[in-house]
Design a protein around this motif. Structure first.
Motif, PDB file in Angstrom:
ATOM      1  N   GLY A 138       0.285   3.968 -15.126  1.00 47.33           N
ATOM      2  CA  GLY A 138       0.418   5.000 -16.149  1.00 47.33           C
ATOM      3  C   GLY A 138       0.909   6.319 -15.596  1.00 47.33           C
ATOM      4  O   GLY A 138       0.600   7.384 -16.132  1.00 47.33           O
ATOM      5  N   CYS A 139       1.701   6.258 -14.516  1.00 45.08           N
ATOM      6  CA  CYS A 139       2.213   7.476 -13.873  1.00 45.08           C
ATOM      7  C   CYS A 139       3.599   7.858 -14.378  1.00 45.08           C
ATOM      8  O   CYS A 139       4.306   8.621 -13.726  1.00 45.08           O
ATOM      9  N   THR A 140       4.002   7.294 -15.507  1.00 45.03           N
ATOM     10  CA  THR A 140       5.307   7.641 -16.047  1.00 45.03           C
ATOM     11  C   THR A 140       5.292   9.081 -16.559  1.00 45.03           C
ATOM     12  O   THR A 140       4.269   9.583 -17.002  1.00 45.03           O
ATOM     13  N   GLU A 141       6.431   9.737 -16.481  1.00 38.67           N
ATOM     14  CA  GLU A 141       6.562  11.138 -16.886  1.00 38.67           C
ATOM     15  C   GLU A 141       7.740  11.302 -17.828  1.00 38.67           C
ATOM     16  O   GLU A 141       8.758  10.639 -17.679  1.00 38.67           O
ATOM     17  N   ARG A 142       7.572  12.185 -18.795  1.00 35.97           N
ATOM     18  CA  ARG A 142       8.709  12.573 -19.631  1.00 35.97           C
ATOM     19  C   ARG A 142       9.500  13.635 -18.890  1.00 35.97           C
ATOM     20  O   ARG A 142       8.925  14.576 -18.368  1.00 35.97           O
ATOM     21  N   ARG A 143      10.820  13.472 -18.879  1.00 37.51           N
ATOM     22  CA  ARG A 143      11.652  14.394 -18.122  1.00 37.51           C
ATOM     23  C   ARG A 143      12.718  14.985 -19.022  1.00 37.51           C
ATOM     24  O   ARG A 143      13.314  14.290 -19.846  1.00 37.51           O
ATOM     25  N   LEU A 144      12.958  16.271 -18.848  1.00 36.63           N
ATOM     26  CA  LEU A 144      14.005  16.960 -19.590  1.00 36.63           C
ATOM     27  C   LEU A 144      15.169  17.222 -18.652  1.00 36.63           C
ATOM     28  O   LEU A 144      15.039  17.913 -17.647  1.00 36.63           O
ATOM     29  N   TYR A 145      16.326  16.643 -18.978  1.00 35.91           N
ATOM     30  CA  TYR A 145      17.530  16.821 -18.184  1.00 35.91           C
ATOM     31  C   TYR A 145      18.338  17.992 -18.738  1.00 35.91           C
ATOM     32  O   TYR A 145      18.460  18.157 -19.947  1.00 35.91           O
ATOM     33  N   VAL A 146      18.902  18.796 -17.843  1.00 35.49           N
ATOM     34  CA  VAL A 146      19.681  19.962 -18.230  1.00 35.49           C
ATOM     35  C   VAL A 146      20.967  19.978 -17.410  1.00 35.49           C
ATOM     36  O   VAL A 146      20.923  19.834 -16.183  1.00 35.49           O
ATOM     37  N   ILE A 187       0.842  -1.202   0.000  1.00 37.12           N
ATOM     38  CA  ILE A 187       0.000   0.000   0.000  1.00 37.12           C
ATOM     39  C   ILE A 187       0.878   1.254   0.000  1.00 37.12           C
ATOM     40  O   ILE A 187       0.563   2.247  -0.666  1.00 37.12           O
ATOM     41  N   ILE A 188       1.987   1.212   0.739  1.00 38.19           N
ATOM     42  CA  ILE A 188       2.927   2.351   0.742  1.00 38.19           C
ATOM     43  C   ILE A 188       3.465   2.582  -0.665  1.00 38.19           C
ATOM     44  O   ILE A 188       3.530   3.721  -1.151  1.00 38.19           O
ATOM     45  N   ILE A 189       3.829   1.492  -1.333  1.00 35.57           N
ATOM     46  CA  ILE A 189       4.328   1.611  -2.703  1.00 35.57           C
ATOM     47  C   ILE A 189       3.262   2.183  -3.622  1.00 35.57           C
ATOM     48  O   ILE A 189       3.539   3.021  -4.489  1.00 35.57           O
ATOM     49  N   ASP A 190       2.026   1.765  -3.426  1.00 37.02           N
ATOM     50  CA  ASP A 190       0.927   2.277  -4.248  1.00 37.02           C
ATOM     51  C   ASP A 190       0.747   3.781  -4.039  1.00 37.02           C
ATOM     52  O   ASP A 190       0.470   4.526  -4.989  1.00 37.02           O
ATOM     53  N   ILE A 191       0.913   4.242  -2.804  1.00 36.10           N
ATOM     54  CA  ILE A 191       0.785   5.682  -2.514  1.00 36.10           C
ATOM     55  C   ILE A 191       1.945   6.460  -3.120  1.00 36.10           C
ATOM     56  O   ILE A 191       1.753   7.475  -3.799  1.00 36.10           O
ATOM     57  N   LEU A 192       3.171   5.965  -2.911  1.00 39.95           N
ATOM     58  CA  LEU A 192       4.341   6.683  -3.403  1.00 39.95           C
ATOM     59  C   LEU A 192       4.413   6.693  -4.928  1.00 39.95           C
ATOM     60  O   LEU A 192       4.965   7.627  -5.519  1.00 39.95           O
ATOM     61  N   SER A 193       3.846   5.676  -5.565  1.00 42.91           N
ATOM     62  CA  SER A 193       3.891   5.625  -7.029  1.00 42.91           C
ATOM     63  C   SER A 193       3.069   6.735  -7.664  1.00 42.91           C
ATOM     64  O   SER A 193       3.262   7.062  -8.835  1.00 42.91           O
ATOM     65  N   ARG A 194       2.161   7.341  -6.901  1.00 43.98           N
ATOM     66  CA  ARG A 194       1.326   8.424  -7.416  1.00 43.98           C
ATOM     67  C   ARG A 194       1.932   9.806  -7.161  1.00 43.98           C
ATOM     68  O   ARG A 194       1.382  10.819  -7.575  1.00 43.98           O
ATOM     69  N   VAL A 195       3.065   9.832  -6.466  1.00 45.80           N
ATOM     70  CA  VAL A 195       3.763  11.091  -6.203  1.00 45.80           C
ATOM     71  C   VAL A 195       4.573  11.482  -7.423  1.00 45.80           C
ATOM     72  O   VAL A 195       5.155  10.623  -8.102  1.00 45.80           O
ATOM     73  N   ARG A 196       4.620  12.769  -7.741  1.00 47.99           N
ATOM     74  CA  ARG A 196       5.387  13.229  -8.893  1.00 47.99           C
ATOM     75  C   ARG A 196       6.866  12.901  -8.723  1.00 47.99           C
ATOM     76  O   ARG A 196       7.404  12.968  -7.624  1.00 47.99           O
ATOM     77  N   TRP A 197       7.502  12.562  -9.842  1.00 43.30           N
ATOM     78  CA  TRP A 197       8.908  12.180  -9.790  1.00 43.30           C
ATOM     79  C   TRP A 197       9.770  13.316  -9.260  1.00 43.30           C
ATOM     80  O   TRP A 197      10.769  13.085  -8.587  1.00 43.30           O
ATOM     81  N   CYS A 198       9.390  14.570  -9.552  1.00 46.24           N
ATOM     82  CA  CYS A 198      10.181  15.718  -9.085  1.00 46.24           C
ATOM     83  C   CYS A 198      10.235  15.791  -7.560  1.00 46.24           C
ATOM     84  O   CYS A 198      11.161  16.381  -6.994  1.00 46.24           O
ATOM     85  N   ASP A 199       9.238  15.210  -6.897  1.00 51.23           N
ATOM     86  CA  ASP A 199       9.204  15.251  -5.436  1.00 51.23           C
ATOM     87  C   ASP A 199       9.960  14.085  -4.800  1.00 51.23           C
ATOM     88  O   ASP A 199      10.073  14.021  -3.570  1.00 51.23           O
ATOM     89  N   TYR A 200      10.455  13.190  -5.624  1.00 51.53           N
ATOM     90  CA  TYR A 200      11.151  12.029  -5.074  1.00 51.53           C
ATOM     91  C   TYR A 200      12.465  12.408  -4.402  1.00 51.53           C
ATOM     92  O   TYR A 200      13.012  11.636  -3.624  1.00 51.53           O
ATOM     93  N   ARG A 201      12.992  13.583  -4.737  1.00 45.48           N
ATOM     94  CA  ARG A 201      14.258  13.980  -4.128  1.00 45.48           C
ATOM     95  C   ARG A 201      14.121  14.221  -2.633  1.00 45.48           C
ATOM     96  O   ARG A 201      15.108  14.182  -1.897  1.00 45.48           O
TER      97      ARG A 201
END
Length: 354
Positions: free
Chosen positions: A63-71, A23-37
């Motif tokens: 389907g929570c995958t995101e396109r990310r632009l690295y700079v 359930i924890i994994i299910d919750i965290l998987s819905r968090v935006r990748w930018c907030d994973y830091r």
């Protein structure tokens, strides 16, 4: 007991750590990748979950995958380079977020994306005798592939059909007898296949036109036309522009492409875009199907904002063009614009609007 301690003790503890791990994994998987830091700061358990295969498998399933632009940004005062990701805030504003970067991976150079992996080639190839690192973007893990079968400096790279084509100098740049070499790496077999000399000088940029027809194309394109443009690599040196066809295994000059000294370009829907910082400071587009250059219209305000900039960079993300440029000659700040593109016919001519 003081009132402050009473207030602290009356606060309910977080319930998330008490939940089952799935359930924890299910919750965290819905968090935006930018907030994973920030999630690893919660606990060691969260730190392990953020880089777990289970979390990213769940994200893909939802389907929570995101396109990310690295700079990669350089600091002139410290000469350091740091990697960032462009993130969209809740208020629709964008900001660059500093991300952790694996050790022993170059911060500046030529980077290519193949599937979920980023292959990093050092700009000066100081470590040509060492394996080439590839970073799995999902888990921030590093896998080392075989070292390059050629020594080269100032390399640029492009991807065609799961193969990475790397070009660079075999000798010092000011030596007139210096040759260019192209090395080919097969990402499926993880083997360097060949290393051959090329006809070009120092490469100033490299873009690839893929076998893809844009849904915004205004007319039907024949299969023959698609084959002519698909899967080719475009680059230029100080004098000429070149096209490489892997099927033919040879380079050819392109006179129409050579009309402008494009540099720092990118490809969106099989059209080459670059910001012409010398010739009027406009965004130019080259369509290989018609061998024609046009100026992207509708960006007058943006061009006015960037008239004092002396550095810029273009990239593509999620079908849109992203333009970065310095705010002024002192480069005290960076501005970015995410540009949607539309192709139209006007008075018998093709136009691209941004």
């Amino acid at each position: 007991m003081s009132s402050s301690k009473k207030e602290q003790s009356s606060e309910p503890p977080s319930l998330i750590p008490l939940l089952p791990e799935d359930i924890i994994i299910d919750i965290l998987s819905r968090v935006r990748w930018c907030d994973y830091r920030t999630l690893p700061l919660v606990s060691k358990h969260f730190r392990s979950l953020v880089t777990s295969h289970e979390l990213y498998a769940r994200r893909s399933l939802l389907g929570c995958t995101e396109r990310r632009l690295y700079v990669a940004l350089s600091n002139r005062e410290t000469t350091s380079h740091n990697p960032y990701i462009l993130c969209l805030e809740a208020n629709d504003n964008h900001r660059l977020v500093l991300i952790p970067w694996p050790t022993h991976v170059p911060h500046v150079g030529s980077f290519v994306t193949v599937g979920s992996k980023i292959y990093a080639f050092d700009m000066l190839n100081r470590y040509h005798h060492l394996p080439i690192p590839s970073i799995d973007r999902r888990f921030q893990t590093v896998h080392l592939v075989h070292c390059m079968n050629a020594t080269m400096d100032v390399s640029v790279a492009g991807v065609i059909d799961w193969k990475i084509y790397v070009t660079g100098f075999t000798k010092i740049p000011w030596d007139t007898s210096a040759k260019m070499v192209m090395a080919v790496f097969n990402t499926e077999t993880q083997i360097w296949e060949s290393a051959t000399e090329t006809m070009i000088g120092r490469p100033y940029g490299c873009v690839v036109m893929a076998a893809f027809v844009s849904p915004m194309a205004e007319d039907n394109i024949s299969d023959e036309a698609i084959n002519l443009m698909a899967g080719k690599m475009y680059t230029r040196d100080a004098r000429n522009s070149f096209v490489y066809d892997p099927k033919e295994g040879k380079w050819e000059t392109d006179k129409r492409l050579n009309m402008f000294k494009w540099e720092g370009g990118c490809v969106v829907d099989d059209v080459l875009y670059y910001y012409d910082i010398r010739g009027g400071k406009v965004l130019r587009a080259y369509d290989p199907r018609k061998s024609s250059w046009v100026v992207v219209k509708g960006l007058e305000r943006l061009v006015a904002d960037g008239r004092f900039s002396e550095s810029y960079y273009t990239g593509s993300c999620d079908g849109k063009l992203v333009l970065f440029f310095s705010k002024d000659r002192m480069i005290k700040g960076i501005r970015s614009a995410q540009i949607s593109l539309e192709r139209r016919h006007h008075q018998g001519r093709s136009e691209i609007l941004g």
